[in-house]
Design an enzyme around this catalytic site. Sequence first.
Site, PDB file in Angstrom:
ATOM      1  N   SER A   1       0.839  -1.192   0.000  1.00 49.19           N
ATOM      2  CA  SER A   1       0.000   0.000   0.000  1.00 49.19           C
ATOM      3  C   SER A   1       0.875   1.244   0.000  1.00 49.19           C
ATOM      4  O   SER A   1       1.961   1.242   0.607  1.00 49.19           O
ATOM      5  CB  SER A   1      -0.905   0.029   1.241  1.00 49.19           C
TER       6      SER A   1
ATOM      7  N   TYR B   1      -1.922  -0.083  10.176  1.00 50.21           N
ATOM      8  CA  TYR B   1      -1.987  -0.494   8.768  1.00 50.21           C
ATOM      9  C   TYR B   1      -0.716  -0.066   8.042  1.00 50.21           C
ATOM     10  O   TYR B   1      -0.104  -0.858   7.314  1.00 50.21           O
ATOM     11  CB  TYR B   1      -3.221   0.130   8.110  1.00 50.21           C
TER      12      TYR B   1
END
Length: 267
Positions: free
Chosen positions: A129, A142
């Site tokens: 990501s 995250y």
Amino acid sequence: MSKVIFITGGSSGIGKSIGEFLQDKGYTVFGTSRNPEKIKDSKFPLVAMDVRSAESISMAVAQVIAKAGTIDVLVNNAGVGITGPVEEIPTAEMRNHFEVNFFGPIEVMKAVLPQMRIQKSGLIINITSIAGYMGLPYRGIYSAAKGALELVTEALRMEVKGHGITITSAAPGDFATNIASGRYHAPVITGSPYEVPYGNTLKELNEHVDGGSNPLEMAEAVYAIMKTPNPNVHYKVGVFMQKFSIVLKRVLPDKMYEKMLMNHYKL
């Protein structure tokens, strides 16, 4: 014979888009799902697998090799989201998140590498990501898990290069998928010092969840990587400003970049 593609988390979102795109290109595609029997509309076979279980991973990989004889490309896509102030996210939720987004992909790579070594060829694409390149407020866990997977990609890539195996990462920005439905949201606690800023950030994240890019762009990016003779170490996929934010982090002083992020999140 067409190359065999193994995609973790292939029942929805980015994984499903990648699988359908590659199948249309003539590849033999297998995906995974924790409950494949519940998925009625998959255009390619799904095998049962839970990335939190090494036994489940070994069984799924063995099943694919038994059916197809090989695994040429692994797309390590399975993952979940998590939001919340680091101080208020239960540690058990943090550990579960790392099991899925970090340790899980490593276990899958460990399961397919012996087969790729026998073949003296193979490609592993870890879906990370853009958030993994920076610590984002209320998405810190995250960011940490995806950033860790980026670094493991760099290390393992060098370790297996001599066996004809290539490992790379593809970092998506914001894409319109169902990741929010499976994301763990720490509750907004009344009276918490984070009640207002986290509440506002969470509201904004939920409002923009369907406004991301088309997952087909990730499928096209994965296909392009597969067709590249010597893939790069990292790829970033998303709108210009999301990719440019990584460049800014590299060139701006830390405090200036921090201020830019805080302005963006209205903190």
